[in-house]
Design an enzyme around this catalytic site. Structure first.
Site, PDB file in Angstrom:
ATOM      1  N   GLY A  64     -30.053 -69.210 133.668  1.00 26.85           N
ATOM      2  CA  GLY A  64     -30.569 -69.683 132.404  1.00 26.85           C
ATOM      3  C   GLY A  64     -31.593 -68.572 131.997  1.00 26.85           C
ATOM      4  O   GLY A  64     -32.173 -67.646 132.587  1.00 26.85           O
ATOM      5  N   PHE A  68     -40.162 -66.476 128.698  1.00 26.69           N
ATOM      6  CA  PHE A  68     -40.685 -65.207 129.223  1.00 26.69           C
ATOM      7  C   PHE A  68     -39.614 -64.648 130.164  1.00 26.69           C
ATOM      8  O   PHE A  68     -39.444 -63.596 130.129  1.00 26.69           O
ATOM      9  CB  PHE A  68     -41.952 -65.159 130.005  1.00 26.69           C
ATOM     10  N   ALA A  69     -38.822 -65.654 130.641  1.00 27.86           N
ATOM     11  CA  ALA A  69     -37.987 -65.076 131.824  1.00 27.86           C
ATOM     12  C   ALA A  69     -36.732 -65.400 131.677  1.00 27.86           C
ATOM     13  O   ALA A  69     -36.140 -66.154 130.918  1.00 27.86           O
ATOM     14  CB  ALA A  69     -38.519 -66.039 133.286  1.00 27.86           C
ATOM     15  N   ARG A  70     -35.887 -64.484 132.538  1.00 29.43           N
ATOM     16  CA  ARG A  70     -34.394 -64.921 132.618  1.00 29.43           C
ATOM     17  C   ARG A  70     -34.396 -65.488 134.065  1.00 29.43           C
ATOM     18  O   ARG A  70     -35.141 -64.855 134.976  1.00 29.43           O
ATOM     19  CB  ARG A  70     -33.428 -63.827 132.688  1.00 29.43           C
ATOM     20  N   CYS A  71     -33.573 -66.409 134.372  1.00 26.60           N
ATOM     21  CA  CYS A  71     -33.577 -66.704 135.857  1.00 26.60           C
ATOM     22  C   CYS A  71     -32.292 -66.409 136.375  1.00 26.60           C
ATOM     23  O   CYS A  71     -31.198 -66.913 135.927  1.00 26.60           O
ATOM     24  CB  CYS A  71     -33.792 -68.488 135.849  1.00 26.60           C
ATOM     25  N   LYS A  86     -36.874 -66.291 139.061  1.00 29.81           N
ATOM     26  CA  LYS A  86     -37.424 -65.940 137.608  1.00 29.81           C
ATOM     27  C   LYS A  86     -37.731 -64.559 137.383  1.00 29.81           C
ATOM     28  O   LYS A  86     -38.444 -64.143 138.268  1.00 29.81           O
ATOM     29  CB  LYS A  86     -38.661 -66.908 137.145  1.00 29.81           C
ATOM     30  N   ASP A 180     -45.271 -80.661 130.706  1.00 36.20           N
ATOM     31  CA  ASP A 180     -44.179 -80.331 130.030  1.00 36.20           C
ATOM     32  C   ASP A 180     -42.761 -81.298 130.613  1.00 36.20           C
ATOM     33  O   ASP A 180     -41.849 -80.698 130.944  1.00 36.20           O
ATOM     34  CB  ASP A 180     -43.867 -78.878 129.898  1.00 36.20           C
TER      35      ASP A 180
HETATM   36  P1  ADP Z   1     -38.288 -72.365 130.526  1.00 36.82           P
HETATM   37  O1  ADP Z   1     -38.644 -71.480 129.579  1.00 36.82           O
HETATM   38  O2  ADP Z   1     -37.360 -73.662 130.149  1.00 36.82           O
HETATM   39  O3  ADP Z   1     -39.575 -72.929 131.339  1.00 36.82           O
HETATM   40  P2  ADP Z   1     -37.570 -71.110 132.971  1.00 36.82           P
HETATM   41  O4  ADP Z   1     -38.080 -69.967 133.036  1.00 36.82           O
HETATM   42  O5  ADP Z   1     -38.037 -72.107 133.868  1.00 36.82           O
HETATM   43  O6  ADP Z   1     -37.406 -71.574 131.481  1.00 36.82           O
HETATM   44  O7  ADP Z   1     -36.117 -71.385 133.395  1.00 36.82           O
HETATM   45  C1  ADP Z   1     -34.914 -70.683 132.779  1.00 36.82           C
HETATM   46  C2  ADP Z   1     -33.696 -71.617 132.854  1.00 36.82           C
HETATM   47  O8  ADP Z   1     -33.231 -71.246 134.644  1.00 36.82           O
HETATM   48  C3  ADP Z   1     -33.826 -72.985 133.172  1.00 36.82           C
HETATM   49  O9  ADP Z   1     -33.377 -73.517 132.000  1.00 36.82           O
HETATM   50  C4  ADP Z   1     -32.605 -73.412 134.306  1.00 36.82           C
HETATM   51  O10 ADP Z   1     -31.308 -73.351 133.550  1.00 36.82           O
HETATM   52  C5  ADP Z   1     -32.851 -72.019 135.251  1.00 36.82           C
HETATM   53  N1  ADP Z   1     -33.665 -72.313 136.304  1.00 36.82           N
HETATM   54  C6  ADP Z   1     -34.879 -72.343 136.455  1.00 36.82           C
HETATM   55  N2  ADP Z   1     -35.286 -72.594 137.697  1.00 36.82           N
HETATM   56  C7  ADP Z   1     -34.292 -73.087 138.255  1.00 36.82           C
HETATM   57  C8  ADP Z   1     -34.137 -73.411 139.809  1.00 36.82           C
HETATM   58  N3  ADP Z   1     -35.145 -73.774 140.646  1.00 36.82           N
HETATM   59  N4  ADP Z   1     -32.839 -73.669 140.123  1.00 36.82           N
HETATM   60  C9  ADP Z   1     -31.851 -73.532 139.324  1.00 36.82           C
HETATM   61  N5  ADP Z   1     -31.895 -73.007 137.834  1.00 36.82           N
HETATM   62  C10 ADP Z   1     -33.067 -72.787 137.534  1.00 36.82           C
END
Ligand code: ADP
Length: 656
Positions: A64, A68-71, A86, A180
């Site tokens: 996702g 700031f990040a791509r996960c 992340k 949040d």
């Molecule tokens: P946000 O800007 O929503 O806080 P994050 O950087 O925390 O975004 O996460 C981006 C996306 O990555 C999330 O919406 C989710 O789809 C995926 N993601 C984040 N953490 C996890 C995790 N621990 N396990 C699985 N998917 C995750």
């Protein structure tokens, strides 16, 4: 209504996401299909190495994208451990306050150790990115579940909320505010445990006068005091929790509007509505949480002590399939049939050796009704197909091949009648009115016989009426007669249920008035907010039918909706299912036949003393004719064929 609407529209891919991901490194799993696809050229598989420890990780698919990040899913090449990582490019956090935010997130999150908080494993950076290694939650988040399901059952909501509350209590005790809380930040692990994640906006708790006054969080879930720049306290997290609970139960956030300014206004004035289908404990709990003044809001402890939790059933586990479809939950005592239990209590036929006090009894029923009725209705609805006219009698014995109407014992009806009259005489009204199904059948037979015998052969229908008196017809229906009864929504948006015991309950279009019919000559009516206790079981079933039809079923044709008129509701007197069609007979003489295979419908109505025939064709377009015009000019073979079938059906009913 298309019976296929009952079938779940999503297929659940229960296998762990990407479990084969690393067997052949250049393939990526598609989360939607489970099939493997060739990776896109722009995103080649890469090995990421921690420059300090030298540990190497292979980068898998994108989970996702965040602010700031791509996960990404990543696997430690030496231990095979999988993580959600992340990846934050330095370029995205070039400004000091941005970098500070990431450091804050890391510093807060790394110290958290709780079963229901996403585990922070470790982090490092290389020349391009910062990497934060987190526990991988393979079933995504509550946002994904909500997207597929729209609403969850109360037992499911209790299951998730308890885990969120457990995590929140831990955080608040450590003096940390999440700030949040939203569906997308509640991650779901492989074994369906909820994990609170994303500490990007989390902060240490400050005394009220030193709180930062910044507005942060997801607009819909912001607490009034945060909007009013009075700072964020633990109570503000509780507010967001209430919004989460509301969204899961009702399908939409409580203050959602199409305009952000309007939403903020609604939040500040705490303007929201509680749908009638919510159980009373759920409504009370939401009202206790969504209080404008943070000091008046329930605390986490008080929420757990609320009857919504203490009296309602919470499953120990949820099946993974519940991510996309209504789960089949195991009641605390599966041997007991809810409806038999409710009915026995209502009708005074309990054989229990140990006599329970009335309040124990009430609690038990309310618990079962709020928890299990919903569960089983939904479950049944999801799989119901139209087959024959079998019905399971009230007692829950084997299905009978008798016609679809069952008759309650006279004694039982008398006892409930006495009981309602006794306790509700001051608020209920009793009407006497009597139309029988056989009278409707007889008159329908006469009309059709006459029409079919005199109509000339024709190739097409006569001109349809451009305007005519509106009439009420069945726009949606649900057959749940193997447990409770037959539910329907009329075109005036009122809802009715003909229970298997022959009693009938309707909810007016504005959902404010309830009519209960013991027989078609005994009507009671109550405000929806004051339905007598004896009828709460039926009321719960009715409300559930109502919300199910509202949310899941399509209207059966393009006829306009009309306003409800008159004091007495239209009563469904009888319904019959054959292998081809569903016949419904109403107390005002209207009868409607829905043909399953092509979704065509024929409705006979008498809105103004002349008889109208409405045909809703395959494309859901409706055409209304005077029956006398059809008799005079004939009709298309398509319609004639249906009229003959309806006459045959009615004649069979008359003989039955
Ligand atoms: P946000 O800007 O929503 O806080 P994050 O950087 O925390 O975004 O996460 C981006 C996306 O990555 C999330 O919406 C989710 O789809 C995926 N993601 C984040 N953490 C996890 C995790 N621990 N396990 C699985 N998917 C995750």
């Amino acid at each position: 209504m298309d019976p296929a609407c009952f079938l779940p529209s999503h297929q659940f891919n229960g296998s762990p996401l990407g479990s084969d991901l690393y067997k052949t490194s250049p393939t990526f799993a598609s989360s939607k299909t489970g099939r493997t696809e060739q990776p896109k050229a722009v995103e080649p598989t890469r090995i990421i190495t921690d420059p300090v420890t030298g540990r190497a990780y292979s980068k898998g698919r994108l989970l996702g994208k965040g602010g700031f990040a791509r996960c990404y899913e990543m696997r430690d090449l030496s231990s095979s451990q999988t993580y959600a990582v992340k990846v934050i490019p330095h370029s995205r956090v070039a400004k000091p306050h941005q970098r500070e935010k990431i450091i804050n997130e890391i510093e807060l999150h790394r110290d958290l150790h709780h079963k229901h908080i996403v585990k922070f494993s470790h982090h490092f950076e290389d020349s391009e990115n910062i990497y934060i290694f987190l526990e991988h939650c393979s079933r995504k988040s509550l946002a994904h579940i909500w997207k597929s399901r729209h609403t969850l059952l109360e037992p499911e909501v209790r299951y998730y909320l308890k885990q969120i509350i457990s995590a929140l209590k831990y955080l608040h005790l450590k003096g940390i505010l999440h700030r949040d809380l939203k569906l997308g930040n509640f991650f779901i692990s492989e074994n369906m445990e909820l994990k609170v994640g994303d500490f990007g906006l989390a902060a240490r708790q400050e005394p009220a006068d030193q709180r930062k006054k910044t507005i942060c969080g997801t607009p819909n879930y912001l607490a009034p005091e945060v909007l009013l720049r009075q700072g964020h306290g633990p109570e503000s997290d509780v507010w967001s929790l209430g919004c989460v609970m509301y969204t899961l139960l009702c399908g939409n956030p409580p203050f959602e509007t199409s305009d952000l300014k309007e939403t903020y206004k609604c939040i500040k004035h705490v303007t929201y509505t509680l749908p009638v289908f919510l159980s009373i404990p759920a409504k009370n709990l939401l009202m206790g949480i969504l209080k404008r003044n943070p000091q008046e809001r329930l605390t986490l402890e008080e929420i757990l002590d609320h009857e919504f939790f203490t009296k309602g059933y919470t499953p120990d586990k949820l099946p993974p399939s519940s991510c996309v479809m209504v789960p089949e939950l195991n009641p605390p005592n599966p041997a007991k049939s809810l409806f038999v239990k409710v009915t026995k209590t209502l009708f005074g036929k309990r054989k229990s050796k140990v006599k329970k006090s009335p309040s124990e009894e009430r609690d038990e029923i309310s618990k079962l009704v709020t928890g299990l009725v919903k569960t089983s209705i939904c479950r049944q609805m999801s799989h119901k197909t139209v087959e024959g006219n079998e019905v399971t009698p009230l007692s829950g014995q084997s299905p009978s091949s008798s016609p679809a109407v069952t008759v309650a014992e006279e004694g039982s009806r008398k006892s409930i009648s006495r009981s309602i009259r006794g306790t509700m005489a001051s608020t209920s009204e009793v009407f006497e009115d009597c139309v029988t199904a056989s009278a409707v059948i007889e008159s329908a037979i006469a009309l059709l016989k006459n029409c079919l015998s005199i109509m000339p052969p024709a190739e097409r229908n006569p001109a349809s009426l451009a305007c005519h008196e509106h009439f009420v017809w069945v726009s949606k229906w649900v057959d749940y007669s193997n447990k409770y009864g037959f539910g329907y929504q009329l075109s005036n948006r009122s809802i009715g249920v003909l229970f298997n015991d022959g009693t009938h309950m309707t909810l007016s279009a504005n959902w404010k008035k309830v009519h209960y019919n013991l027989t078609n000559s005994k009507h009671f009516s109550f405000p929806a907010s004051a339905v007598p206790e004896q009828l709460q079981g039926q009321m719960s079933v009715l409300q559930y039918f109502a919300s199910y039809m509202e949310q899941h079923l399509m209207k059966g044709g393009d006829l306009p909706s009309i306003d409800e008129v008159g004091q007495l509701p239209l009563l469904l007197l009888q319904w019959v299912k054959t292998d081809q069609a569903l016949l419904m007979l109403f107390s005002n003489g209207t009868f409607q036949v829905n043909f399953y295979n092509d979704h065509t419908k024929v409705i006979f109505s008498k809105p103004d003393h002349s008889c109208l025939l409405t045909y809703i064709n395959r494309d859901r377009n409706s055409y209304t004719y005077k029956l006398s015009s059809i008799a005079e000019l004939g009709c298309s073979p398509e319609l004639q064929h249906r009229l003959k079938y309806i006459l045959k059906l009615l004649l069979e009913r008359a003989d039955a």
